[in-house]
Design a protein around this motif. Structure first.
Motif, mmCIF file in Angstrom:
data_model
loop_
_atom_site.group_PDB
_atom_site.id
_atom_site.type_symbol
_atom_site.label_atom_id
_atom_site.label_comp_id
_atom_site.label_asym_id
_atom_site.label_seq_id
_atom_site.Cartn_x
_atom_site.Cartn_y
_atom_site.Cartn_z
ATOM 1 N N PHE A 155 -14.309 -26.485 -15.544
ATOM 2 C CA PHE A 155 -13.026 -25.896 -15.901
ATOM 3 C C PHE A 155 -12.001 -26.121 -14.788
ATOM 4 O O PHE A 155 -10.829 -26.411 -15.031
ATOM 5 C CB PHE A 155 -13.182 -24.397 -16.163
ATOM 6 C CG PHE A 155 -14.000 -24.080 -17.389
ATOM 7 C CD1 PHE A 155 -13.653 -24.600 -18.626
ATOM 8 C CD2 PHE A 155 -15.115 -23.267 -17.305
ATOM 9 C CE1 PHE A 155 -14.399 -24.303 -19.762
ATOM 10 C CE2 PHE A 155 -15.869 -22.974 -18.427
ATOM 11 C CZ PHE A 155 -15.515 -23.492 -19.656
ATOM 12 N N SER A 156 -12.444 -25.969 -13.543
ATOM 13 C CA SER A 156 -11.553 -26.192 -12.403
ATOM 14 C C SER A 156 -11.102 -27.646 -12.340
ATOM 15 O O SER A 156 -9.936 -27.938 -12.065
ATOM 16 C CB SER A 156 -12.262 -25.810 -11.103
ATOM 17 O OG SER A 156 -12.596 -24.448 -11.093
ATOM 18 N N LEU A 157 -12.046 -28.556 -12.571
ATOM 19 C CA LEU A 157 -11.705 -29.976 -12.548
ATOM 20 C C LEU A 157 -10.678 -30.311 -13.627
ATOM 21 O O LEU A 157 -9.713 -31.044 -13.374
ATOM 22 C CB LEU A 157 -12.959 -30.819 -12.739
ATOM 23 C CG LEU A 157 -12.761 -32.342 -12.729
ATOM 24 C CD1 LEU A 157 -12.133 -32.806 -11.419
ATOM 25 C CD2 LEU A 157 -14.076 -33.062 -12.990
ATOM 26 N N LEU A 158 -10.868 -29.750 -14.826
ATOM 27 C CA LEU A 158 -9.896 -29.986 -15.898
ATOM 28 C C LEU A 158 -8.522 -29.442 -15.505
ATOM 29 O O LEU A 158 -7.494 -30.074 -15.768
ATOM 30 C CB LEU A 158 -10.373 -29.319 -17.189
ATOM 31 C CG LEU A 158 -11.463 -30.039 -17.982
ATOM 32 C CD1 LEU A 158 -11.926 -29.179 -19.143
ATOM 33 C CD2 LEU A 158 -10.965 -31.381 -18.485
ATOM 34 N N GLY A 159 -8.512 -28.271 -14.875
ATOM 35 C CA GLY A 159 -7.248 -27.697 -14.436
ATOM 36 C C GLY A 159 -6.555 -28.564 -13.398
ATOM 37 O O GLY A 159 -5.339 -28.760 -13.443
ATOM 38 N N GLY A 160 -7.338 -29.099 -12.447
ATOM 39 C CA GLY A 160 -6.763 -29.974 -11.430
ATOM 40 C C GLY A 160 -6.211 -31.253 -12.025
ATOM 41 O O GLY A 160 -5.114 -31.703 -11.650
ATOM 42 N N LEU A 161 -6.941 -31.845 -12.967
ATOM 43 C CA LEU A 161 -6.481 -33.083 -13.611
ATOM 44 C C LEU A 161 -5.229 -32.822 -14.454
ATOM 45 O O LEU A 161 -4.301 -33.627 -14.470
ATOM 46 C CB LEU A 161 -7.597 -33.660 -14.481
ATOM 47 C CG LEU A 161 -8.826 -34.193 -13.723
ATOM 48 C CD1 LEU A 161 -9.905 -34.633 -14.705
ATOM 49 C CD2 LEU A 161 -8.450 -35.338 -12.802
ATOM 50 N N ARG A 162 -5.220 -31.681 -15.131
ATOM 51 C CA ARG A 162 -4.034 -31.319 -15.907
ATOM 52 C C ARG A 162 -2.820 -31.150 -14.994
ATOM 53 O O ARG A 162 -1.709 -31.572 -15.326
ATOM 54 C CB ARG A 162 -4.283 -30.010 -16.660
ATOM 55 C CG ARG A 162 -5.111 -30.135 -17.917
ATOM 56 C CD ARG A 162 -5.203 -28.784 -18.602
ATOM 57 N NE ARG A 162 -5.885 -28.856 -19.874
ATOM 58 C CZ ARG A 162 -5.952 -27.852 -20.741
ATOM 59 N NH1 ARG A 162 -5.361 -26.701 -20.448
ATOM 60 N NH2 ARG A 162 -6.592 -27.980 -21.884
ATOM 61 N N ALA A 163 -3.037 -30.520 -13.851
ATOM 62 C CA ALA A 163 -1.926 -30.278 -12.928
ATOM 63 C C ALA A 163 -1.323 -31.591 -12.440
ATOM 64 O O ALA A 163 -0.095 -31.734 -12.375
ATOM 65 C CB ALA A 163 -2.413 -29.443 -11.743
ATOM 66 N N VAL A 164 -2.177 -32.550 -12.099
ATOM 67 C CA VAL A 164 -1.680 -33.843 -11.621
ATOM 68 C C VAL A 164 -0.949 -34.580 -12.739
ATOM 69 O O VAL A 164 0.142 -35.128 -12.532
ATOM 70 C CB VAL A 164 -2.834 -34.698 -11.068
ATOM 71 C CG1 VAL A 164 -2.341 -36.103 -10.749
ATOM 72 C CG2 VAL A 164 -3.419 -34.061 -9.821
ATOM 73 N N ALA A 165 -1.545 -34.596 -13.946
ATOM 74 C CA ALA A 165 -0.900 -35.271 -15.078
ATOM 75 C C ALA A 165 0.463 -34.641 -15.381
ATOM 76 O O ALA A 165 1.440 -35.346 -15.654
ATOM 77 C CB ALA A 165 -1.809 -35.192 -16.307
ATOM 78 N N GLN A 166 0.526 -33.323 -15.306
ATOM 79 C CA GLN A 166 1.780 -32.624 -15.573
ATOM 80 C C GLN A 166 2.820 -32.917 -14.504
ATOM 81 O O GLN A 166 3.984 -33.192 -14.805
ATOM 82 C CB GLN A 166 1.511 -31.113 -15.652
ATOM 83 C CG GLN A 166 2.761 -30.269 -15.825
ATOM 84 C CD GLN A 166 2.416 -28.818 -16.099
ATOM 85 O OE1 GLN A 166 1.527 -28.523 -16.890
ATOM 86 N NE2 GLN A 166 3.112 -27.899 -15.450
ATOM 87 N N ASN A 167 2.408 -32.847 -13.242
ATOM 88 C CA ASN A 167 3.361 -33.072 -12.155
ATOM 89 C C ASN A 167 3.912 -34.490 -12.167
ATOM 90 O O ASN A 167 5.101 -34.704 -11.920
ATOM 91 C CB ASN A 167 2.704 -32.767 -10.806
ATOM 92 C CG ASN A 167 2.517 -31.275 -10.592
ATOM 93 O OD1 ASN A 167 2.947 -30.463 -11.404
ATOM 94 N ND2 ASN A 167 1.873 -30.914 -9.506
ATOM 95 N N VAL A 168 3.051 -35.466 -12.446
ATOM 96 C CA VAL A 168 3.523 -36.845 -12.504
ATOM 97 C C VAL A 168 4.506 -37.017 -13.657
ATOM 98 O O VAL A 168 5.547 -37.674 -13.527
ATOM 99 C CB VAL A 168 2.341 -37.816 -12.643
ATOM 100 C CG1 VAL A 168 2.836 -39.230 -12.929
ATOM 101 C CG2 VAL A 168 1.486 -37.815 -11.382
ATOM 102 N N ALA A 169 4.190 -36.398 -14.809
ATOM 103 C CA ALA A 169 5.030 -36.553 -15.994
ATOM 104 C C ALA A 169 6.413 -35.935 -15.807
ATOM 105 O O ALA A 169 7.389 -36.408 -16.401
ATOM 106 C CB ALA A 169 4.345 -35.924 -17.206
ATOM 107 N N TYR A 170 6.511 -34.880 -14.990
ATOM 108 C CA TYR A 170 7.780 -34.175 -14.866
ATOM 109 C C TYR A 170 8.477 -34.387 -13.532
ATOM 110 O O TYR A 170 9.661 -34.062 -13.404
ATOM 111 C CB TYR A 170 7.573 -32.682 -15.123
ATOM 112 C CG TYR A 170 7.336 -32.381 -16.583
ATOM 113 C CD1 TYR A 170 8.396 -32.075 -17.429
ATOM 114 C CD2 TYR A 170 6.059 -32.440 -17.120
ATOM 115 C CE1 TYR A 170 8.185 -31.820 -18.773
ATOM 116 C CE2 TYR A 170 5.833 -32.189 -18.465
ATOM 117 C CZ TYR A 170 6.894 -31.879 -19.286
ATOM 118 O OH TYR A 170 6.683 -31.646 -20.623
ATOM 119 N N GLU A 171 7.767 -34.920 -12.532
ATOM 120 C CA GLU A 171 8.447 -35.212 -11.260
ATOM 121 C C GLU A 171 9.437 -36.353 -11.407
ATOM 122 O O GLU A 171 10.498 -36.342 -10.783
ATOM 123 C CB GLU A 171 7.422 -35.546 -10.174
ATOM 124 C CG GLU A 171 6.902 -34.316 -9.433
ATOM 125 C CD GLU A 171 5.904 -34.664 -8.359
ATOM 126 O OE1 GLU A 171 5.721 -35.869 -8.101
ATOM 127 O OE2 GLU A 171 5.302 -33.741 -7.777
#
Length: 350
Positions: A155-171
């Motif tokens: 679950f933590s790994l999924l959260g970390g991957l989601r965070a990176v995907a989200q940050n890249v998409a919106y940065e």
């Protein structure tokens, strides 16, 4: 317009500090002061203001028993969290697991080094200040990924991957939208961006409307606010820590002081996002009657209030919807805004 003297130089002059060692001491004192001001804001926002604001939106009372207006919940929550046992799961990647909370909090605090908070209340004013603040803020993605990967939890790994995907998409939309402000000012220096907004946009019935870029280019302002919501992980973009899907995402396996650092880093990032919005679109510390620093605090708290309103009112989007909004919506609109801004400036000759 003359550039205000940085806070470390002012402190060095007041204390009579000279030479390399004196400059280092003055810089440390200035960084200590600004860092603790931001930590104090995050300390009030996390345990108390967040609860009171959410309660107001949802017709509840929230904390009101511990001290006047429930304010003593702030030290009580700090003692409670830090007194809890630090539980380290088995087979975690200790370097990544231990450093992740520190990286998240440090990246947010470092961004305030170039933010002008008032007349002479800034640590440094480099010519590439805007690039610096975006660069250090993006380090948070590394901290979130380290926490998710190092926790030895799916679950933590999924959260970390989601965070990176989200940050890249919106940065990218965030930076491209900020570039439209740079087209207006012709500088990446934060003090120069603030100075460009001190002019008068229009006068209506004797009332002076300042040339804040929120008024000059409201489309860019709205785009930036939406992208900032995704960057700080507030609804509808809080999927990296969605409790109904992945427990608490990258924070699932953290407790005690490590959880405090993660929680504090999250709120410092919200205030850093508010500081960037304030600097780029709301005239920085400019305002009538009150000192500039007071106006700066009011403005970043206004952005914080907006994020909490979204947290209470907006439903969470799915991760696939979040990524689609970022890449197919925000990215396209940010480039449209940049091209239109360049075209308008070219035609008008501003």
């Amino acid at each position: 317009m003359a550039t205000p003297t940085p806070l470390p130089d002012t402190i060095a002059d007041l204390l009579g500090l000279t030479g390399f060692l004196g400059e280092a001491v003055a810089m440390f004192i200035a960084a200590f002061l600004i860092g603790n001001i931001m930590l104090a804001n995050a300390g009030v926002a996390g345990p108390w203001a967040k609860r009171k604001i959410t309660a107001a939106f949802t017709d509840r009372i929230a904390v009101n028993r511990i001290g006047p207006f429930g304010l003593l919940i702030i030290p009580a929550s700090a003692v409670q969290l830090m007194a809890k046992e630090l539980i380290i799961p088995e087979e975690v990647d200790r370097p990544a697991y231990d450093l992740a909370p520190v990286v998240l909090a440090f990246s947010a605090l470092l961004g305030f080094a170039v933010i002008p908070m008032g007349n002479g209340i800034h640590l440094a004013d480099p010519e590439s200040g805007l690039v610096f603040v975006f660069a250090v803020a993006s380090i948070a993605s590394l901290g979130l990924l380290m926490g998710g990967y190092g926790s030895n939890n799916k679950f933590s790994l999924l959260g970390g991957l989601r965070a990176v995907a989200q940050n890249v998409a919106y940065e990218i939309p965030l930076v491209v939208t900020a570039a439209s402000v740079v087209l207006f000012t012709g500088t990446l220096q934060m003090s120069g961006i603030v100075a460009a907004q001190t002019e008068t946009l229009v006068t209506i019935a004797g009332i002076r409307i300042p040339a804040w870029f929120a008024f000059v280019n409201p489309f860019a302002f709205v785009l930036f606010m939406v992208a900032n919501l995704a960057e700080v992980g507030r609804n509808p973009f809080d999927t990296p820590e969605a409790p109904t899907e992945i427990v608490a995402g990258y924070m699932t396996e953290y407790s005690s002081i490590y959880f405090v650092l993660f929680y504090m880093g999250e709120f410092i990032h919200i205030f850093l996002g508010g500081a960037i919005v304030t600097t780029l679109f709301l005239g920085g510390p400019a305002g009538p009657v009150l000192p500039g620093f007071v106006w700066f605090i009011i403005k970043i708290w206004s952005v914080f209030l907006f994020t909490q309103w979204c947290r209470s009112a907006m439903p969470r989007v799915r991760i696939d919807q979040l990524i689609e909004i970022g890449w197919k919506g925000m990215l396209v609109l940010s480039f449209v805004n940049l091209v239109l801004t360049a075209a308008i400036l070219g035609v008008t000759g501003l």
